[in-house]
Scaffold this motif. Structure first.
Motif, PDB file in Angstrom:
ATOM      1  N   ASN A 213      -4.362  -0.827   7.652  1.00 18.60           N
ATOM      2  CA  ASN A 213      -4.352  -2.206   6.873  1.00 18.60           C
ATOM      3  C   ASN A 213      -3.693  -1.830   5.432  1.00 18.60           C
ATOM      4  O   ASN A 213      -2.749  -2.472   5.129  1.00 18.60           O
ATOM      5  CB  ASN A 213      -5.818  -2.431   6.265  1.00 18.60           C
ATOM      6  CG  ASN A 213      -6.147  -3.444   7.478  1.00 18.60           C
ATOM      7  OD1 ASN A 213      -5.620  -4.184   8.086  1.00 18.60           O
ATOM      8  ND2 ASN A 213      -7.951  -3.143   7.972  1.00 18.60           N
ATOM      9  N   PHE A 214      -3.713  -0.757   5.116  1.00 18.74           N
ATOM     10  CA  PHE A 214      -3.100  -0.197   3.768  1.00 18.74           C
ATOM     11  C   PHE A 214      -1.578  -0.072   4.012  1.00 18.74           C
ATOM     12  O   PHE A 214      -0.796  -0.431   3.127  1.00 18.74           O
ATOM     13  CB  PHE A 214      -3.789   1.250   3.354  1.00 18.74           C
ATOM     14  CG  PHE A 214      -3.186   1.506   1.868  1.00 18.74           C
ATOM     15  CD1 PHE A 214      -3.813   1.226   1.005  1.00 18.74           C
ATOM     16  CD2 PHE A 214      -1.955   2.568   1.597  1.00 18.74           C
ATOM     17  CE1 PHE A 214      -3.378   1.378  -0.664  1.00 18.74           C
ATOM     18  CE2 PHE A 214      -1.766   2.971   0.451  1.00 18.74           C
ATOM     19  CZ  PHE A 214      -2.361   2.274  -0.716  1.00 18.74           C
ATOM     20  N   GLY A 215      -0.985   0.145   5.071  1.00 15.83           N
ATOM     21  CA  GLY A 215       0.380   0.382   5.476  1.00 15.83           C
ATOM     22  C   GLY A 215       1.050  -1.024   6.229  1.00 15.83           C
ATOM     23  O   GLY A 215       2.165  -0.890   6.581  1.00 15.83           O
ATOM     24  N   GLU A 216      -0.225  -1.986   6.496  1.00 17.37           N
ATOM     25  CA  GLU A 216       0.219  -3.307   6.951  1.00 17.37           C
ATOM     26  C   GLU A 216       1.063  -2.931   8.351  1.00 17.37           C
ATOM     27  O   GLU A 216       2.177  -3.716   8.500  1.00 17.37           O
ATOM     28  CB  GLU A 216       1.131  -4.163   6.017  1.00 17.37           C
ATOM     29  CG  GLU A 216       0.262  -4.370   4.636  1.00 17.37           C
ATOM     30  CD  GLU A 216       1.238  -5.027   3.709  1.00 17.37           C
ATOM     31  OE1 GLU A 216       2.242  -5.630   4.074  1.00 17.37           O
ATOM     32  OE2 GLU A 216       0.894  -4.978   2.642  1.00 17.37           O
ATOM     33  N   SER A 217       0.533  -2.114   9.128  1.00 20.61           N
ATOM     34  CA  SER A 217       1.157  -1.658  10.158  1.00 20.61           C
ATOM     35  C   SER A 217       1.183  -2.925  11.191  1.00 20.61           C
ATOM     36  O   SER A 217       0.453  -3.897  11.442  1.00 20.61           O
ATOM     37  CB  SER A 217       0.273  -0.639  11.228  1.00 20.61           C
ATOM     38  OG  SER A 217       0.362   0.326  10.343  1.00 20.61           O
ATOM     39  N   LYS A 218       2.648  -3.204  12.062  1.00 19.33           N
ATOM     40  CA  LYS A 218       2.743  -4.109  12.749  1.00 19.33           C
ATOM     41  C   LYS A 218       2.680  -3.830  14.348  1.00 19.33           C
ATOM     42  O   LYS A 218       2.116  -4.838  15.107  1.00 19.33           O
ATOM     43  CB  LYS A 218       4.282  -4.548  12.670  1.00 19.33           C
ATOM     44  CG  LYS A 218       4.616  -5.039  11.240  1.00 19.33           C
ATOM     45  CD  LYS A 218       4.059  -6.196  11.083  1.00 19.33           C
ATOM     46  CE  LYS A 218       4.402  -7.137   9.707  1.00 19.33           C
ATOM     47  NZ  LYS A 218       4.012  -6.416   8.427  1.00 19.33           N
ATOM     48  N   VAL A 219       2.720  -2.529  14.633  1.00 14.43           N
ATOM     49  CA  VAL A 219       2.385  -2.402  16.124  1.00 14.43           C
ATOM     50  C   VAL A 219       1.297  -1.028  15.979  1.00 14.43           C
ATOM     51  O   VAL A 219       1.682   0.008  15.114  1.00 14.43           O
ATOM     52  CB  VAL A 219       3.499  -1.717  16.859  1.00 14.43           C
ATOM     53  CG1 VAL A 219       3.265  -1.526  18.322  1.00 14.43           C
ATOM     54  CG2 VAL A 219       4.568  -3.237  16.872  1.00 14.43           C
TER      55      VAL A 219
ATOM     56  N   TYR B 229       3.751   8.140  -3.263  1.00  6.95           N
ATOM     57  CA  TYR B 229       2.592   7.850  -2.496  1.00  6.95           C
ATOM     58  C   TYR B 229       2.750   6.130  -2.370  1.00  6.95           C
ATOM     59  O   TYR B 229       3.119   5.545  -3.404  1.00  6.95           O
ATOM     60  CB  TYR B 229       1.419   8.005  -3.161  1.00  6.95           C
ATOM     61  CG  TYR B 229       0.986   9.497  -3.263  1.00  6.95           C
ATOM     62  CD1 TYR B 229       0.641  10.172  -2.260  1.00  6.95           C
ATOM     63  CD2 TYR B 229       0.756  10.291  -4.559  1.00  6.95           C
ATOM     64  CE1 TYR B 229       0.557  11.695  -2.171  1.00  6.95           C
ATOM     65  CE2 TYR B 229       0.224  11.621  -4.594  1.00  6.95           C
ATOM     66  CZ  TYR B 229       0.202  12.104  -3.454  1.00  6.95           C
ATOM     67  OH  TYR B 229       0.081  13.522  -3.382  1.00  6.95           O
ATOM     68  N   LEU B 230       2.342   5.776  -1.137  1.00 14.27           N
ATOM     69  CA  LEU B 230       2.480   4.452  -1.001  1.00 14.27           C
ATOM     70  C   LEU B 230       1.454   3.615  -1.813  1.00 14.27           C
ATOM     71  O   LEU B 230       0.357   4.057  -1.851  1.00 14.27           O
ATOM     72  CB  LEU B 230       2.318   4.093   0.591  1.00 14.27           C
ATOM     73  CG  LEU B 230       2.194   2.625   1.036  1.00 14.27           C
ATOM     74  CD1 LEU B 230       3.526   1.987   0.714  1.00 14.27           C
ATOM     75  CD2 LEU B 230       1.773   2.394   2.474  1.00 14.27           C
ATOM     76  N   LYS B 231       2.004   2.691  -2.623  1.00 11.04           N
ATOM     77  CA  LYS B 231       1.223   1.703  -3.657  1.00 11.04           C
ATOM     78  C   LYS B 231       0.397   2.507  -4.445  1.00 11.04           C
ATOM     79  O   LYS B 231      -0.562   1.628  -5.011  1.00 11.04           O
ATOM     80  CB  LYS B 231       0.285   0.851  -2.484  1.00 11.04           C
ATOM     81  CG  LYS B 231       0.840  -0.102  -1.622  1.00 11.04           C
ATOM     82  CD  LYS B 231      -0.015  -0.683  -0.766  1.00 11.04           C
ATOM     83  CE  LYS B 231       0.553  -1.687   0.391  1.00 11.04           C
ATOM     84  NZ  LYS B 231      -0.546  -2.448   1.175  1.00 11.04           N
ATOM     85  N   ARG B 232       0.566   3.809  -4.698  1.00  9.32           N
ATOM     86  CA  ARG B 232      -0.173   4.311  -5.600  1.00  9.32           C
ATOM     87  C   ARG B 232       0.781   5.304  -6.572  1.00  9.32           C
ATOM     88  O   ARG B 232       0.638   6.439  -6.724  1.00  9.32           O
ATOM     89  CB  ARG B 232      -1.029   5.192  -4.999  1.00  9.32           C
ATOM     90  CG  ARG B 232      -2.208   4.477  -4.421  1.00  9.32           C
ATOM     91  CD  ARG B 232      -3.147   5.283  -3.438  1.00  9.32           C
ATOM     92  NE  ARG B 232      -4.513   4.609  -3.063  1.00  9.32           N
ATOM     93  CZ  ARG B 232      -5.258   4.954  -2.062  1.00  9.32           C
ATOM     94  NH1 ARG B 232      -5.188   6.324  -1.967  1.00  9.32           N
ATOM     95  NH2 ARG B 232      -6.263   4.279  -1.943  1.00  9.32           N
ATOM     96  N   PRO B 233       1.677   4.766  -7.265  1.00 10.31           N
ATOM     97  CA  PRO B 233       2.705   5.775  -8.039  1.00 10.31           C
ATOM     98  C   PRO B 233       1.938   6.534  -9.084  1.00 10.31           C
ATOM     99  O   PRO B 233       2.739   7.401  -9.601  1.00 10.31           O
ATOM    100  CB  PRO B 233       3.883   4.576  -8.605  1.00 10.31           C
ATOM    101  CG  PRO B 233       2.936   3.421  -8.562  1.00 10.31           C
ATOM    102  CD  PRO B 233       2.103   3.457  -7.279  1.00 10.31           C
TER     103      PRO B 233
END
Length: 542
Positions: free
Chosen positions: A124-130, A399-403
């Motif tokens: 969910n944090f990475g909004e994975s598509k597959v 870091y993703l979404k956590r600069p």
């Protein structure tokens, strides 16, 4: 997904000027392999319980990658979308990583040990598509787990099951041959190539972002330091969902245009047999793998004659392991140090391995600077222990979404969270960790996450999780707890509690100690170093 790799921009001009960032992607290296060695084995994939391996030449691997890439686009995967795969070491793992790069998607390998607790957050944090999983692995039903997670994964377009039997099987979904040719450009050298979660001290994993330039700058430096060539046969036994496996056992052989030999389940006897059969020359993993192979040879399994070079990272290597590997296996073990955030950036060269690997963790590769500082940020002299800081080409993109957690100062120095000293030749030795982390068998154990879950148990008043020494794994895990008045708590109850909350089993503490109180300062700050001293009596080092 919108990625913001903020840490690459301040370095971009200088790194490219110095030639450390070559602006090459894995797509270019695959193209070169197809031109030079189309019929050379790219991947030899061994699977537990199967006598025969899957052998793919560069030409055959490329054809499968093309199919998978086209199928991902047909599913709706676009540039910068995240593709998550919980796949053990296999040809499918490598093909998925390459297919993502071919369409500009972001590869997100996740460890097979993870369960719903960790996976729901990561996907969910990475909004994975597959999301790609094996049907079963090591006796666990991944397909059942993944199907149960689907209602809680709103971003997911498709679940894919390797060895599945339904319409969402890997073969039916990703190896179909009725999709249009690719038209869009692949990954760019400064696009996010890899999203890899690392267990931190904040209670939740942090998503480390790497580009082709940040990752491959380290791989090129590592290849030079380890004197590797296109003739290598590289054993991929360490999990490829770690940066060790992804970077040095999956991507690095492709940069070399060499051959990777994969094992999905570690077994030292079979590893030696495979290494002898395939002519393995090199591998990288934790010291546990070395000890296991030594034990197997001493029990009568023949050593692999060409397997002469091994790189160890994850924890300092005891000198006895270095000496034993050379005596029993005829192997030089080269120490290394690194993190998911920067790769293996200090290395002991093969020529110095017997001398330095047991007393150091290597020296910096080209493109990397290190320094050891005191609590005020002042550089310390040779031999003095302080905080280890690094900067340079292979530092991650953030870091993703956590600069706000990126941990770099205005001059680009990244605080590793480790304490170390530098010797007179420039080799470092890790002397401890300022971050609250235990490393067991090369696996980072997220202490805060375990503690937070234990704190929620109705019987527990306070808790502290620490490591204690172990001859084979480096460290094991002990949970110290105090109980609420009138309550009881046992080791069996702890295991059942973790089972109920679907915690990754490899994170479970091996010991539980019930204490009347936990040591603390007058201000109430927990003194974990005292608990580590107590826990030392539980362990043993040969």
């Amino acid at each position: 997904m919108k990625f913001d790799p903020v840490l690459i921009y301040p370095r971009m001009e200088e790194m490219k000027k110095q030639g450390l960032w070559r602006d090459e992607t894995i797509n270019l290296h695959m193209k070169r392999a197809l031109e030079r060695y189309p019929d050379k084995n790219a991947v030899i994939s061994y699977r537990d319980g199967h006598a025969e391996s899957v052998r793919l030449s560069y030409r055959e691997l490329d054809a499968r990658v093309d199919r998978i890439a086209r199928a991902l686009v047909a599913l709706g995967v676009a540039r910068s979308d995240v593709v998550s795969f919980q796949v053990p070491n296999s040809w499918q793992f490598i093909a998925l990583a390459l297919a993502c790069a071919r369409i500009g998607a972001v590869a997100n390998p996740v460890m097979p040990i993870f369960r719903e607790h960790e996976l729901n957050f990561m996907l969910n944090f990475g909004e994975s598509k597959v999301f790609i999983v094996p049907k079963t692995y090591r006796g666990f039903d991944y397909e059942k787990m993944a199907r149960g997670m689907l209602p809680g994964l709103p971003h997911l377009l498709q679940l894919v099951v390797v060895d599945g039997e339904g319409d969402d099987s890997f073969d039916r979904v990703l190896l179909r041959d009725d999709t249009p040719p690719l038209t869009e450009p692949g990954i760019g050298p400064d696009d996010v190539l890899l999203l890899m979660y690392t267990s931190g001290t904040t209670g939740e994993p942090k998503g480390v972002m790497h580009t082709s330039n940040t990752l491959f700058s380290n791989l090129h430096a590592y290849i030079k330091a380890m004197e590797l060539t296109a003739d290598e046969i590289i054993l991929g036994a360490s999990p490829m969902a770690h940066l060790t496996g992804y970077g040095y056992l999956a991507m690095l052989p492709l940069l070399l245009n060499s051959t990777t030999v994969l094992m999905d389940i570690w077994d030292p006897k079979r590893a030696l047999e495979i290494a002898a059969k395939e002519g393995v020359t090199f591998s990288m993993a934790s010291a546990t793998f070395i000890s296991d192979m030594c034990n197997a040879v001493e029990a009568g399994v023949p050593a692999a004659p060409g397997f002469k070079k091994f790189s160890c990272a994850g924890a300092p290597i005891p000198p006895v392991v270095i000496e034993r590997a050379y005596k029993v296996l005829g192997m030089r073990v080269c120490s290394a140090w690194g993190m998911t955030e920067n790769g293996a950036i200090t290395i002991t060269e093969p020529a110095r391995a017997l001398e330095k690997s047991g007393v150091s963790d290597g020296r910096p590769v080209p493109g990397i600077e290190i320094k050891v500082v005191d609590e005020n940020g002042n550089r310390l002299p040779t031999g003095q222990v302080g905080d280890l800081l690094v900067r340079g080409a292979s530092l991650f993109a953030g870091y993703l979404k956590r600069p706000h957690l990126n941990g770099t100062d205005k001059d680009g120095w990244f605080n590793t969270g480790d304490r170390a000293f530098i010797d007179e030749e420039g080799y470092i030795r890790i002397a401890g960790r300022t971050k609250d982390l235990v490393i067991r068998g090369g696996e980072n154990i997220p202490v805060v996450e375990i503690e937070n879950l234990l704190y929620k148990h109705p019987s527990i008043a306070s808790v502290a999780v620490v490591g204690y020494p172990d001859a084979r794994l480096g460290e094991r895990v002990c949970a110290f707890v105090t109980l609420k008045a009138g309550k009881t708590f046992s080791f069996e109850e702890m295991v059942a509690y973790f089972d109920e909350h679907k915690m990754t089993k490899q994170y479970y503490p091996e010991r539980l100690e019930i204490a009347d109180s936990l040591p603390s300062t007058p201000s109430g700050k927990l003194q974990k170093f005292k608990l580590r001293e107590i826990a030392k009596q539980f362990g043993h080092i040969e």
